[in-house]
Scaffold this active site. Structure first.
Site, PDB file in Angstrom:
ATOM      1  N   GLU A   1       0.865  -1.181   0.000  1.00 19.03           N
ATOM      2  CA  GLU A   1       0.000   0.000   0.000  1.00 19.03           C
ATOM      3  C   GLU A   1       0.901   1.230   0.000  1.00 19.03           C
ATOM      4  O   GLU A   1       2.078   1.157   0.346  1.00 19.03           O
ATOM      5  CB  GLU A   1      -0.889   0.043   1.257  1.00 19.03           C
ATOM      6  CG  GLU A   1      -1.811  -1.136   1.449  1.00 19.03           C
ATOM      7  CD  GLU A   1      -2.543  -1.047   2.789  1.00 19.03           C
ATOM      8  OE1 GLU A   1      -2.914   0.076   3.182  1.00 19.03           O
ATOM      9  OE2 GLU A   1      -2.712  -2.090   3.434  1.00 19.03           O
TER      10      GLU A   1
ATOM     11  N   LYS B   1       2.259   4.686   1.542  1.00 18.67           N
ATOM     12  CA  LYS B   1       2.405   5.275   2.873  1.00 18.67           C
ATOM     13  C   LYS B   1       1.992   6.732   2.774  1.00 18.67           C
ATOM     14  O   LYS B   1       2.728   7.573   2.261  1.00 18.67           O
ATOM     15  CB  LYS B   1       3.850   5.162   3.379  1.00 18.67           C
ATOM     16  CG  LYS B   1       3.987   5.560   4.839  1.00 18.67           C
ATOM     17  CD  LYS B   1       5.397   5.415   5.329  1.00 18.67           C
ATOM     18  CE  LYS B   1       5.457   5.585   6.846  1.00 18.67           C
ATOM     19  NZ  LYS B   1       4.834   6.828   7.330  1.00 18.67           N
TER      20      LYS B   1
ATOM     21  N   GLU C   1      -5.379   6.652   8.081  1.00 14.49           N
ATOM     22  CA  GLU C   1      -4.586   7.874   7.979  1.00 14.49           C
ATOM     23  C   GLU C   1      -5.512   9.070   7.824  1.00 14.49           C
ATOM     24  O   GLU C   1      -6.386   9.094   6.946  1.00 14.49           O
ATOM     25  CB  GLU C   1      -3.651   7.788   6.769  1.00 14.49           C
ATOM     26  CG  GLU C   1      -2.509   8.764   6.801  1.00 14.49           C
ATOM     27  CD  GLU C   1      -1.346   8.263   7.644  1.00 14.49           C
ATOM     28  OE1 GLU C   1      -0.355   9.010   7.773  1.00 14.49           O
ATOM     29  OE2 GLU C   1      -1.420   7.130   8.175  1.00 14.49           O
TER      30      GLU C   1
ATOM     31  N   ARG D   1      -2.043   7.930  17.189  1.00 12.72           N
ATOM     32  CA  ARG D   1      -1.358   6.638  17.341  1.00 12.72           C
ATOM     33  C   ARG D   1      -0.746   6.475  18.724  1.00 12.72           C
ATOM     34  O   ARG D   1      -0.412   5.361  19.133  1.00 12.72           O
ATOM     35  CB  ARG D   1      -0.264   6.465  16.293  1.00 12.72           C
ATOM     36  CG  ARG D   1       0.791   7.511  16.280  1.00 12.72           C
ATOM     37  CD  ARG D   1       1.991   7.122  15.436  1.00 12.72           C
ATOM     38  NE  ARG D   1       2.903   6.272  16.181  1.00 12.72           N
ATOM     39  CZ  ARG D   1       4.040   5.797  15.678  1.00 12.72           C
ATOM     40  NH1 ARG D   1       4.350   6.048  14.426  1.00 12.72           N
ATOM     41  NH2 ARG D   1       4.852   5.078  16.410  1.00 12.72           N
TER      42      ARG D   1
END
Length: 534
Positions: free
Chosen positions: A228, A230, A275, A250
Site C-alpha cells: 500500500e 504510505k 490515515e 497513534r
C-alpha cells in the site's frame, strides 16, 4: 502522598536518562503510595490532568505581588523554566504556616472545585508551606507543565511491569477508567475484577512497522506481502459504538475535538485504523495543510471549509464488537472491504492495495513516490495478525530517501524538562536576494533533534558565546554556523515568511567547516517543493 514526595519523584525522573531506570522509579512509586495519590500522580505524569482555570499567567501575576517584576523577568530569562524560577525566587513568609504541606489529592480535589477567583489565594497559601522542590511540583502540576521524559505509554509499561499484566491489557482499559484509576489498581493488585470497557470507545495499542533497510530486502519473499502507499498524514484510530465515539492519535491522545467532521461521520459500530488527511474530491493535500488543523481545540466554519479532512482506512480491528485482530491481514482486508461496501461512511475511503510482481517493481514505485507527494510504501504480510507494538518482519515501511539543505543557524531557544537550561531548539535560514540587490537570510524551519549529546553541549556553548540579541527566551546568534538539515518534504506555506515549510526537519551534521556564505539559497529549497502550482 505529600507534594514534596511527588516533587522528589519528578526530580529523579527528570535527571534519570535511561528508560529502564525511569521504569524502576515508577514501579517503586506504584508499590509504595496509597491508591488515590498514586492514581493522581500517574494521571499528571501521563498528561491526563487539566485545570482550565490555573493558567501560567495567574502564577506570574501572583509572583509579581511578592517579587519585583523586572527581577522576575531577568530570573526567568536566566533559568528558562517558569516553575523553577518561581520556586527559587518565592520569598519565605515572615511567619511560615505551622502545618504540613498539602497532599497531592488535596491539591487536585480543591482545584477542581474552586472558582477562578479563589485560585491565586490557594496557590499563595500552598507556596508558603512548601520548600523549593514542592513549589516546582505544584506549579508544574497546576499549569500542565510536567515534562519529565515519561510518556503515557512508558507510564503504562511501568504499571504492566509492576503488576505482571500485559501492557496491551492496560492500554485497552486505560481510557475507560478515569483518574485516579481506583478500579484499575484494584485489578492490578488482585483485589477486584478487570474493568470491562464494554462498548466504550477506548484506545487499542496500534501495530507498527519496522523501517525497511537494504539488508532486509534480500531476505524478503515478495509473494508473502501486500503493498500500500504510505500516506503523508497522521495515523489515527476511529472507535465508535453504543458507548460513544472517539478519534485517537497513534499515541493514544484523544483528538476528537479537533476533527468534529470525522466524529460526525462515525455512524457505525467498529474500530478502524487509518490515515487522517486533508482531502478534496478524493485528492490528498500536502501535510502542511493538515498542520493547520492539528492541536486546535476550537475549529470554526472557515477552518472546516478551507481544510476538509477525511480518513483513508487500511484496517479494521473490531466489527459490531467482534475482535478481528487475531485474523490474518488478508482476512481482515476482506472483512474491511465488505464492511465498507455495506456501510459507506462519509468522509472515508479505502487505502488501495498495489498490484506488483517483484520487489524491483516496488522499488521503482517507491522512487516515484515523491513526485506523487507520497511518503513511500507499506509492506504487510498477508498472514500477519494485528499485534500491538512493532513485531519484526510483519509490517515494513519503505520510505523515500530524505532531502537535505545546508542552512545557517539564526535563533535558538531553551528546551523543556531536562533541557530547560540548554539551548536545544534551533531556527535556521537560507539566503535570498533582498530589495537592494544584496542578499539576506530568511528563516525556513526549526529543528529540535538529530544531534548527539556531545553536539548539544557544543551547540549550547557556541550559542552563548555568539549571541547578538535577545528577544524574551529567544537568542539571536551570529550568522556563522552552518547546519546540514535533512527533511522528508518541502511544501508551500503561507504561514512562513519564506513561503515554504519543511516536513520533519532534523539536524544531520554540524558544518563548522563550511562558511555561512556558502550555505544554500532559498531557490534550492523551493525547487524541492511538491505542491507548486503548474
Amino acid at each position: 502522598m505529600s507534594l514534596p514526595a511527588f516533587a522528589e519523584l519528578l526530580e529523579r525522573l527528570i535527571f534519570t536518562p535511561g528508560r529502564n531506570a525511569k521504569l524502576a522509579l515508577l514501579k517503586r512509586w506504584f508499590a509504595t503510595q496509597k491508591d488515590t495519590d498514586r492514581g493522581i500522580g500517574l494521571a499528571a505524569i501521563a498528561g491526563e490532568l487539566s485545570f482550565t482555570a490555573a493558567k501560567p499567567s495567574i502564577v506570574r501575576d501572583l509572583v509579581r505581588t511578592r517579587v519585583d517584576p523586572e527581577l522576575l523577568a531577568m530570573s526567568h530569562d536566566y533559568v528558562g523554566d517558569l516553575a523553577e524560577t518561581v520556586a527559587l525566587i518565592w520569598p519565605e513568609p515572615p511567619n511560615r504556616p505551622n502545618r504540613p504541606p498539602p497532599d497531592l489529592s488535596e491539591v487536585v480535589e480543591t482545584l477542581e472545585l474552586a472558582p477562578k477567583d479563589r485560585i491565586p489565594g490557594l496557590l499563595e497559601d500552598w507556596l508558603d508551606t512548601l520548600d523549593p522542590g514542592g513549589r516546582i511540583a505544584l506549579i508544574k502540576l497546576v499549569t500542565g507543565g510536567l515534562r519529565v521524559g515519561v510518556s503515557g505509554r512508558l507510564a503504562r509499561q511501568a504499571l504492566a511491569d509492576w503488576s505482571g499484566q500485559p501492557v496491551e491489557e492496560l492500554e485497552e482499559i486505560w481510557h475507560g477508567v478515569p483518574p485516579p484509576y481506583l478500579p484499575m489498581f484494584a485489578w492490578l493488585e488482585g483485589r477486584g475484577p478487570r474493568p470491562d470497557p464494554r462498548d466504550a470507545p477506548v484506545f487499542r495499542s496500534p501495530m507498527l512497522a519496522q523501517p525497511l533497510e537494504a539488508s532486509d530486502i534480500a531476505a524478503l519473499d515478495h509473494r508473502d506481502f501486500r503493498a500500500e502507499w504510505k500516506w503523508d498524514g497522521i495515523r489515527v484510530q476511529a472507535s465508535s459504538g453504543p458507548g460513544g465515539r472517539r478519534l485517537w492519535s497513534r499515541t493514544g491522545e484523544d483528538i476528537s475535538q479537533s476533527f468534529p467532521e470525522i466524529l460526525e461521520a462515525m455512524e457505525f459500530h467498529a474500530v478502524l485504523d487509518g490515515e487522517l488527511l486533508v482531502m478534496r474530491d478524493g485528492e490528498v493535500a500536502p501535510f502542511a495543510e493538515l498542520q493547520q488543523r492539528l492541536n486546535r481545540k476550537v475549529v470554526g466554519p472557515k477552518m472546516l471549509r478551507d481544510y476538509p479532512t477525511g480518513l483513508r482506512v487500511y484496517d479494521i480491528l473490531f466489527e459490531q464488537g467482534e475482535d478481528l485482530r487475531p485474523l490474518p491481514f488478508d482476512a481482515r482486508r476482506e472483512r474491511l472491504e465488505a464492511w465498507f461496501a455495506a456501510t459507506r461512511p462519509a468522509r472515508m475511503d479505502l487505502s488501495p492495495q498495489i498490484a506488483f510482481v517483484s520487489l524491483e517493481q516496488l522499488e521503482a514505485l517507491r522512487e516515484g513516490a515523491r513526485a506523487a507527494g507520497i511518503e513511500g510504501l507499506m509492506l504487510k504480510r498477508g498472514d500477519a495478525p494485528y499485534v500491538a507494538g512493532r513485531p519484526k518482519g510483519q509490517w515494513w515501511k519503505w520510505k523515500r530517501a530524505p532531502l537535505s539543505v545546508d542552512a545557517v543557524l539564526m535563533y535558538a531557544q531553551r528546551g523543556h524538562g531536562k533541557r530547560s537550561s540548554t539551548y536545544s531548539d534551533y531556527t535556521f535560514g537560507l539566503w535570498r536576494e533582498d530589495d537592494q540587490g544584496g542578499r539576506e537570510l530568511v528563516p525556513v524551519g526549526k529543528a529540535y533533534s538529530g544531534y548527539t549529546d556531545q553536539e548539544l553541549v557544543w551547540l549550547d556553548r557556541w550559542i552563548r558565546n555568539h549571541t547578538t540579541g535577545r528577544f524574551g527566551p529567544v537568542r539571536e546568534v551570529e550568522k556563522a554556523l552552518v547546519l546540514e538539515i535533512v527533511f522528508d518534504a518541502a511544501q508551500l506555506s503561507g504561514r512562513h515568511k519564506s513561503g515554504v515549510a519543511m516536513r520533519f526537519p532534523r539536524i544531520a551534521r554540524l558544518r563548522a567547516d563550511k562558511p555561512a556564505a556558502e550555505a544554500d539559497r532559498l531557490e534550492t529549497l523551493m525547487a524541492m517543493v511538491e505542491n507548486r502550482a503548474g
